[in-house]
Design an enzyme around this catalytic site. Structure first.
Site, short mmCIF file in Angstrom:
data_model
loop_
_atom_site.label_atom_id
_atom_site.label_comp_id
_atom_site.label_asym_id
_atom_site.label_seq_id
_atom_site.Cartn_x
_atom_site.Cartn_y
_atom_site.Cartn_z
N ALA A 7 -8.23 -10.50 -2.67
CA ALA A 7 -8.54 -10.23 -1.26
C ALA A 7 -7.56 -9.22 -0.65
CB ALA A 7 -8.55 -11.54 -0.47
N GLY A 11 -10.84 -5.36 -1.96
CA GLY A 11 -11.67 -6.58 -1.96
C GLY A 11 -12.23 -6.84 -0.57
N ARG A 124 -4.55 -1.74 5.17
CA ARG A 124 -4.34 -2.81 6.15
C ARG A 124 -3.09 -2.50 6.97
NH1 ARG A 124 -4.33 -8.28 3.04
NH2 ARG A 124 -3.55 -7.03 1.33
N LYS A 178 -9.05 10.21 -12.71
CA LYS A 178 -8.28 9.64 -11.58
C LYS A 178 -6.83 9.39 -12.01
CE LYS A 178 -8.51 6.76 -7.63
NZ LYS A 178 -8.38 5.29 -7.49
N ASN A 182 -3.31 10.37 -10.11
CA ASN A 182 -2.29 9.37 -9.77
C ASN A 182 -0.97 9.65 -10.49
OD1 ASN A 182 -4.89 6.97 -9.58
ND2 ASN A 182 -3.73 7.73 -7.86
N ASN A 196 2.01 12.32 0.61
CA ASN A 196 1.48 13.04 -0.56
C ASN A 196 1.73 14.56 -0.51
OD1 ASN A 196 0.60 10.54 -1.19
ND2 ASN A 196 -1.59 11.00 -1.15
N SER A 250 -0.40 4.72 -2.78
CA SER A 250 -0.32 3.27 -3.03
C SER A 250 1.03 2.91 -3.66
CB SER A 250 -1.47 2.84 -3.95
OG SER A 250 -1.49 3.65 -5.11
O1 KPL Z 1 -5.15 7.31 -5.24
C1 KPL Z 1 -4.18 7.62 -4.59
C2 KPL Z 1 -3.14 6.56 -4.41
O2 KPL Z 1 -2.40 6.60 -3.45
O3 KPL Z 1 -3.08 5.66 -5.26
C3 KPL Z 1 -4.02 9.02 -4.06
C4 KPL Z 1 -5.16 9.88 -4.58
C5 KPL Z 1 -2.71 9.61 -4.51
C6 KPL Z 1 -4.16 9.07 -2.57
O4 KPL Z 1 -3.09 8.54 -1.88
#
Ligand code: KPL
Length: 297
Positions: A7, A11, A124, A178, A182, A196, A250
């Site tokens: 969650a 999610g 969030r 992807k 990352n 970023n 992230s």
């Molecule tokens: O997927 C992303 C993450 O932050 O995990 C990016 C593409 C870098 C966007 O913030």
């Protein structure tokens, strides 16, 4: 009924966008199921609404399970709940990076295990508030043999959300695309503690990105036969860094909140793969070690 395990932001996004009454969160063993999960949902460029999602009750049989846990939690989280579900229920994995998906498929090869790659953005910013920060696309494809027959069904169920969902037979290659982004953005933002877009002018990035892209190009070609030059990988990484210039990645968010990062499933995965394939990966290794040092402090 669609069951959601995990969650967190993603999610909760699925909990908010799928039709009311068609979703339920799956609890871990010992967690209560009597009260619903309630939160506010700010839709993309739309109004805010209240969302209430119940927890799956004993005996409920979902037709699809979405797994939206962090990569590092996935195997344990699934192991705790999977035995209550029939062996033919499709399980769709939404983890970042690579490694956790293959571990799940290897542990339950008889089950229909699918993987998704999504560019939907959700966060969030305050407790009890879920923001759909950016719309994107979600691709769904099979990981285990029996999953091939479940892809179209899973795509049709998720399309009821109104989000853009596509089937992708070559899901591993899509996940690699992807992973490249990352691997080229997340560790730098965590190490430099910046948004970023700011990595692009930093010394650490400028001194190492070309070598990193050489490693990525060689690994991708050996692992999934996708051939792209280091220069074009760098261009793609920088395009995304510019497009998401103001974002906190992230990985930076995890470090700032003192949570485990997903480095083992991004640059750490690539380092491990390099060892298996006999490809040198000094930049991936350096980034992995430095991010790990950061989160151990
Ligand atoms: O997927 C992303 C993450 O932050 O995990 C990016 C593409 C870098 C966007 O913030």
């Amino acid at each position: 009924m669609i069951g959601i395990l995990g969650a967190g932001s993603l999610g909760r996004l699925w909990g908010a966008v799928l039709p009311v009454g068609s979703v339920a969160f799956i609890t871990r063993p010992g967690e209560p199921t009597d009260t619903d999960l309630s939160y506010r949902f700010r839709s993309f460029e739309g109004p805010e609404s209240a969302v209430r999602v119940p927890f799956l009750k004993a005996g409920d049989e979902p037709e699809l399970i979405l797994v939206t846990t962090k990569a590092g939690d996935t195997l344990n989280a699934l192991a705790g709940v999977i035995d209550q579900f029939p062996v033919d229920i499709p399980i769709l994995l939404f983890q970042n990076g690579l490694g956790s998906q293959q571990a799940v498929a290897a542990r339950w090869p008889e089950r229909p295990i699918l993987a998704a790659s999504t560019t939907e953005g959700a966060n969030r910013p305050a407790p009890g508030l879920l923001v759909h920060a950016g719309t994107g696309d979600t691709w769904v494809g099979p990981l285990t043999e029996s999953a091939g027959l479940c892809v179209n069904g899973a795509v049709a169920i998720l399309a009821d959300s109104g989000l853009a969902i596509h089937s992708e037979p070559a899901i591993l290659q899509r996940l690699w695309q992807k992973l490249i982004i990352n691997a080229g953005i997340n560790p730098y933002t965590a190490l430099l503690n910046c948004a970023n877009g700011e990595i692009l002018s930093a010394q650490l990035y400028q001194n190492t990105i070309d070598e990193l892209c050489r490693e990525l190009s060689e690994l991708m070609s050996a692992a999934v036969q996708l051939r792209e030059t280091p220069e074009s990988l760098r261009q793609r990484i920088e395009q995304v860094a510019r497009k998401t210039a103001g974002n906190t990645s992230s990985m930076r968010a995890d470090v700032l909140r003192n949570r485990p990062t997903e480095i083992d499933f991004i640059n750490g995965y690539l380092t491990k793969l390099g060892k298996e394939l006999g490809i040198d990966t000094p930049v991936n290794q350096m980034l992995t070690e430095r991010v790990k040092q950061l989160s151990s402090h």
